[in-house]
Structures are given as C-alpha cells and as structure tokens.
Design a protein around this motif. Sequence first.
Motif, PDB file in Angstrom:
ATOM      1  N   ILE A 179      -0.254 -27.043 -16.214  1.00  0.00           N
ATOM      2  CA  ILE A 179      -0.550 -25.646 -16.553  1.00  0.00           C
ATOM      3  C   ILE A 179      -2.055 -25.462 -16.736  1.00  0.00           C
ATOM      4  O   ILE A 179      -2.650 -24.481 -16.242  1.00  0.00           O
ATOM      5  CB  ILE A 179       0.211 -25.219 -17.822  1.00  0.00           C
ATOM      6  CG1 ILE A 179       1.710 -25.049 -17.535  1.00  0.00           C
ATOM      7  CG2 ILE A 179      -0.369 -23.926 -18.396  1.00  0.00           C
ATOM      8  CD1 ILE A 179       2.066 -23.869 -16.635  1.00  0.00           C
ATOM      9  N   GLU A 180      -2.697 -26.390 -17.429  1.00  0.00           N
ATOM     10  CA  GLU A 180      -4.144 -26.290 -17.630  1.00  0.00           C
ATOM     11  C   GLU A 180      -4.891 -26.417 -16.312  1.00  0.00           C
ATOM     12  O   GLU A 180      -5.881 -25.711 -16.077  1.00  0.00           O
ATOM     13  CB  GLU A 180      -4.617 -27.359 -18.616  1.00  0.00           C
ATOM     14  CG  GLU A 180      -4.164 -27.133 -20.051  1.00  0.00           C
ATOM     15  CD  GLU A 180      -4.586 -25.763 -20.582  1.00  0.00           C
ATOM     16  OE1 GLU A 180      -5.768 -25.381 -20.380  1.00  0.00           O
ATOM     17  OE2 GLU A 180      -3.739 -25.081 -21.175  1.00  0.00           O
ATOM     18  N   GLN A 181      -4.430 -27.304 -15.431  1.00  0.00           N
ATOM     19  CA  GLN A 181      -5.039 -27.429 -14.102  1.00  0.00           C
ATOM     20  C   GLN A 181      -4.899 -26.133 -13.312  1.00  0.00           C
ATOM     21  O   GLN A 181      -5.829 -25.699 -12.616  1.00  0.00           O
ATOM     22  CB  GLN A 181      -4.395 -28.587 -13.340  1.00  0.00           C
ATOM     23  CG  GLN A 181      -4.724 -29.955 -13.903  1.00  0.00           C
ATOM     24  CD  GLN A 181      -3.829 -31.050 -13.342  1.00  0.00           C
ATOM     25  OE1 GLN A 181      -2.912 -30.787 -12.571  1.00  0.00           O
ATOM     26  NE2 GLN A 181      -4.099 -32.290 -13.730  1.00  0.00           N
ATOM     27  N   LEU A 184      -7.255 -23.484 -14.710  1.00  0.00           N
ATOM     28  CA  LEU A 184      -8.625 -23.774 -14.295  1.00  0.00           C
ATOM     29  C   LEU A 184      -8.833 -23.361 -12.834  1.00  0.00           C
ATOM     30  O   LEU A 184      -9.871 -22.768 -12.487  1.00  0.00           O
ATOM     31  CB  LEU A 184      -8.916 -25.262 -14.472  1.00  0.00           C
ATOM     32  CG  LEU A 184     -10.346 -25.723 -14.157  1.00  0.00           C
ATOM     33  CD1 LEU A 184     -11.338 -25.052 -15.098  1.00  0.00           C
ATOM     34  CD2 LEU A 184     -10.447 -27.241 -14.267  1.00  0.00           C
ATOM     35  N   ALA A 185      -7.854 -23.654 -11.985  1.00  0.00           N
ATOM     36  CA  ALA A 185      -7.967 -23.310 -10.565  1.00  0.00           C
ATOM     37  C   ALA A 185      -7.926 -21.800 -10.350  1.00  0.00           C
ATOM     38  O   ALA A 185      -8.597 -21.268  -9.459  1.00  0.00           O
ATOM     39  CB  ALA A 185      -6.849 -23.982  -9.784  1.00  0.00           C
ATOM     40  N   LEU A 186      -7.152 -21.099 -11.179  1.00  0.00           N
ATOM     41  CA  LEU A 186      -7.066 -19.643 -11.054  1.00  0.00           C
ATOM     42  C   LEU A 186      -8.342 -18.963 -11.527  1.00  0.00           C
ATOM     43  O   LEU A 186      -8.743 -17.933 -10.988  1.00  0.00           O
ATOM     44  CB  LEU A 186      -5.872 -19.120 -11.866  1.00  0.00           C
ATOM     45  CG  LEU A 186      -4.475 -19.476 -11.367  1.00  0.00           C
ATOM     46  CD1 LEU A 186      -3.429 -19.096 -12.401  1.00  0.00           C
ATOM     47  CD2 LEU A 186      -4.187 -18.792 -10.034  1.00  0.00           C
ATOM     48  N   GLY A 187      -8.977 -19.537 -12.532  1.00  0.00           N
ATOM     49  CA  GLY A 187     -10.180 -18.931 -13.089  1.00  0.00           C
ATOM     50  C   GLY A 187      -9.900 -17.518 -13.569  1.00  0.00           C
ATOM     51  O   GLY A 187      -8.896 -17.264 -14.251  1.00  0.00           O
ATOM     52  N   THR A 188     -10.761 -16.590 -13.202  1.00  0.00           N
ATOM     53  CA  THR A 188     -10.595 -15.184 -13.608  1.00  0.00           C
ATOM     54  C   THR A 188     -10.083 -14.322 -12.460  1.00  0.00           C
ATOM     55  O   THR A 188     -10.069 -13.105 -12.557  1.00  0.00           O
ATOM     56  CB  THR A 188     -11.941 -14.624 -14.094  1.00  0.00           C
ATOM     57  OG1 THR A 188     -12.911 -14.721 -13.023  1.00  0.00           O
ATOM     58  CG2 THR A 188     -12.453 -15.391 -15.303  1.00  0.00           C
ATOM     59  N   ARG A 189      -9.619 -14.994 -11.395  1.00  0.00           N
ATOM     60  CA  ARG A 189      -9.242 -14.276 -10.184  1.00  0.00           C
ATOM     61  C   ARG A 189      -8.134 -13.242 -10.423  1.00  0.00           C
ATOM     62  O   ARG A 189      -8.103 -12.198  -9.778  1.00  0.00           O
ATOM     63  CB  ARG A 189      -8.774 -15.287  -9.128  1.00  0.00           C
ATOM     64  CG  ARG A 189      -8.640 -14.708  -7.736  1.00  0.00           C
ATOM     65  CD  ARG A 189      -8.085 -15.718  -6.745  1.00  0.00           C
ATOM     66  NE  ARG A 189      -8.644 -17.055  -6.927  1.00  0.00           N
ATOM     67  CZ  ARG A 189      -8.301 -18.086  -6.173  1.00  0.00           C
ATOM     68  NH1 ARG A 189      -7.395 -17.945  -5.216  1.00  0.00           N
ATOM     69  NH2 ARG A 189      -8.850 -19.271  -6.391  1.00  0.00           N
ATOM     70  N   TYR A 190      -7.234 -13.537 -11.358  1.00  0.00           N
ATOM     71  CA  TYR A 190      -6.075 -12.646 -11.546  1.00  0.00           C
ATOM     72  C   TYR A 190      -6.054 -11.968 -12.912  1.00  0.00           C
ATOM     73  O   TYR A 190      -5.037 -11.400 -13.299  1.00  0.00           O
ATOM     74  CB  TYR A 190      -4.776 -13.441 -11.342  1.00  0.00           C
ATOM     75  CG  TYR A 190      -4.615 -13.923  -9.924  1.00  0.00           C
ATOM     76  CD1 TYR A 190      -4.121 -13.083  -8.923  1.00  0.00           C
ATOM     77  CD2 TYR A 190      -5.007 -15.209  -9.566  1.00  0.00           C
ATOM     78  CE1 TYR A 190      -3.995 -13.518  -7.622  1.00  0.00           C
ATOM     79  CE2 TYR A 190      -4.886 -15.661  -8.255  1.00  0.00           C
ATOM     80  CZ  TYR A 190      -4.377 -14.804  -7.292  1.00  0.00           C
ATOM     81  OH  TYR A 190      -4.259 -15.243  -5.990  1.00  0.00           O
ATOM     82  N   ILE A 306       5.298 -24.302 -10.489  1.00  0.00           N
ATOM     83  CA  ILE A 306       3.848 -24.519 -10.540  1.00  0.00           C
ATOM     84  C   ILE A 306       3.304 -24.802  -9.144  1.00  0.00           C
ATOM     85  O   ILE A 306       2.229 -24.299  -8.773  1.00  0.00           O
ATOM     86  CB  ILE A 306       3.504 -25.653 -11.526  1.00  0.00           C
ATOM     87  CG1 ILE A 306       3.839 -25.222 -12.959  1.00  0.00           C
ATOM     88  CG2 ILE A 306       2.021 -26.021 -11.435  1.00  0.00           C
ATOM     89  CD1 ILE A 306       3.711 -26.335 -13.989  1.00  0.00           C
ATOM     90  N   ASP A 307       4.025 -25.577  -8.356  1.00  0.00           N
ATOM     91  CA  ASP A 307       3.603 -25.822  -6.968  1.00  0.00           C
ATOM     92  C   ASP A 307       3.470 -24.509  -6.203  1.00  0.00           C
ATOM     93  O   ASP A 307       2.506 -24.306  -5.450  1.00  0.00           O
ATOM     94  CB  ASP A 307       4.605 -26.723  -6.247  1.00  0.00           C
ATOM     95  CG  ASP A 307       4.508 -28.184  -6.661  1.00  0.00           C
ATOM     96  OD1 ASP A 307       3.509 -28.545  -7.318  1.00  0.00           O
ATOM     97  OD2 ASP A 307       5.439 -28.950  -6.336  1.00  0.00           O
ATOM     98  N   VAL A 314      -3.562 -19.864  -5.526  1.00  0.00           N
ATOM     99  CA  VAL A 314      -4.810 -20.620  -5.458  1.00  0.00           C
ATOM    100  C   VAL A 314      -5.201 -20.905  -4.017  1.00  0.00           C
ATOM    101  O   VAL A 314      -6.345 -20.678  -3.613  1.00  0.00           O
ATOM    102  CB  VAL A 314      -4.705 -21.949  -6.245  1.00  0.00           C
ATOM    103  CG1 VAL A 314      -5.983 -22.768  -6.083  1.00  0.00           C
ATOM    104  CG2 VAL A 314      -4.419 -21.690  -7.719  1.00  0.00           C
ATOM    105  N   ASN A 315      -4.259 -21.370  -3.222  1.00  0.00           N
ATOM    106  CA  ASN A 315      -4.571 -21.849  -1.869  1.00  0.00           C
ATOM    107  C   ASN A 315      -4.376 -20.809  -0.771  1.00  0.00           C
ATOM    108  O   ASN A 315      -4.721 -21.069   0.377  1.00  0.00           O
ATOM    109  CB  ASN A 315      -3.732 -23.079  -1.560  1.00  0.00           C
ATOM    110  CG  ASN A 315      -3.966 -24.209  -2.557  1.00  0.00           C
ATOM    111  OD1 ASN A 315      -5.087 -24.380  -3.027  1.00  0.00           O
ATOM    112  ND2 ASN A 315      -2.934 -24.961  -2.869  1.00  0.00           N
TER     113      ASN A 315
END
Length: 317
Positions: A179-181, A184-190, A306-307, A314-315
Amino acid sequence: MRHFFSWLILGILGFTLVTACNHDASQNISSLPKQPTAECRMVKHTMGETCVPIHPQRVVTLSSCTLGNVLALGVKPVGTTNEVYYDENSLTSVKGATKGIKLVGISQPNLEAILQLKPDLIVGVDWYKPIYPLLSKIAPTVLGKIDFPNWEDHFSFVAEALGKQEAEKALVDRYYQRIEQLKLALGTRYQDKKISFIYIGSGRISIDAKNSFAGSILNDALLPRPASQNIDSPYGAIDVSLEELEKADGDILFVTTYSSGGKEFLAEKRQEPLWKSLKAVRENHVYYVDFMSWAATNMLGTDVVIDDLFKYLVNTP
C-alpha cells in the motif's frame, strides 16, 4: 435465497442455510462419537472454544473467503465450499491454487462429502452455526466472523486456527508495504480525481461503498471516491437504476460483472446514451476487473486489487 452478490460485498451469507446432505447422512453423522484430538490447543471462536490440532494436515474450509486466507498462509485444504459454480477459474484471486481441492458444496456444505475427506480441522464462518453440531462430529470445527471493512479480522482468526501467526504478521506487513509503495507511485496524481467502482449483474447495477472489501483497499491507498460511494452501506454496495447512473461516474471507473448474465447486461447498457455520457467513458478511463478478486474478502485478493491499481493508475498513461 438472497442474492449471491450481497454475500461477496459484505461477506455475510445471504442464503437460507439448510444441510445439503440427505436425511440419512445427517443421522449417521449425528451418531458419530466425538473425534478425539491427541495433541491440540484451544481456539476461541463464535461457538465457544475448540481444541484444534497443533499441526493440522487435512483442512476443510467453509466459504471462499476462508479458503483464500488458508491458501495465503501456505496451507492447501483438502476440501472447500464455494459460493459460485466451482472450476479452476472461479476464484481467480488464488491464481490456480485451488487445483486439486475437493468441492464439498456450493454455499451449503455437503456433510457426507466432508466426512469422506477425513479432515482433522474444519475452518469457516459463522453462517454455519445451524450445522455446527454436525460439523464438530466430523472434526474439530472453528467458525469465525467476517465483517467489512475489517476483513483482516477473519484473516487473523484463520491464522490462529492454523497456528500460523508468524506467517500472518509477515503477510499483513507485506500488504501495508505494498500500500505504501502504491501511494508513493501514485504521488499527487489522483488527489483531485474520483475513483469509482461498480458491479454489474443480470439486470442490476450496483455502486461500491467504502465499507466493502475493495473499498477498504482504495481507502488505505488514500484514493478519493465519488460522494455517492464515500459512504457505508449495509451491503457494502448500493443498487442504482440506469437513470441514476451518474452516481457511478468518476474520473476513473472500475467495472466488474458477476452472475451469468452480467456480461450480457453490461454489453447492452454500454449502448445506452446515459452510459456513453459518463465522464470516465468519454475520456476512455474505464477499466474492467475480475469480480472474484475485487470481492475476495481475503488476503490473496488484496494482491490482485493492488496489482490492478498499479496497472491502471500508475502504469497506464
């Protein structure tokens, strides 16, 4: 029986529970002596306390949420019930790990089939209280609760029943690390976007509530929800009519289908002007996910959700 959908969203069995065995089988099981357990430890559960084997070798699970948790802890049961038609693809959240496990009932356990498997431990949920005396004649039986959004409580209960507390801790830690990963990957994008999740069955559309299994994961990832979904619901979801479809809208729309007619109903509704008017549809931000994973209510299902969030949020450009 109540609709299967309500169970998977809430984890509460909606079926009228009756023994799936014939009358003679039930009588035969009732006459069995209580099975002795040589080395055992006491486990508290909804029916009291039961002494369970220290190292159970032949486990039967009652419910797919229990099944997924047992598999996540590294134990392959000899038998299980399931809430839908069982084949190797019926629980995609377990990624093929159900191969070789004997089906002992669709929602309602077949007591004779369980008896033939000679289990040394039966683990399930308290939907099966009415037949607990019969189950406990077959093998030590422990029944836990399942309550959203606290799906981790049942995972913890299953771990205690199996004596797998160390594995439980490692998996819970891994969940929160993932969840933390993700955060971090999402950042502030959403942070200014709304993430919608809806279920489509045969003739019905339901929007997800925040106290569902998937809703709890979205909440842990701090993903904002539309106002219509940022609520608790008695069934973890709310039925809406086609005219209320705007309640399903968001910047991102996750869609899943359930029941035999769900895909056909979705294909029909996708041609409707109201569907085409949704913002996520217009902007091509609609993603189709697996129902049995997003409603898994167990630790194995968390990985799939999560995947998917990594894959689509993210991807995906």
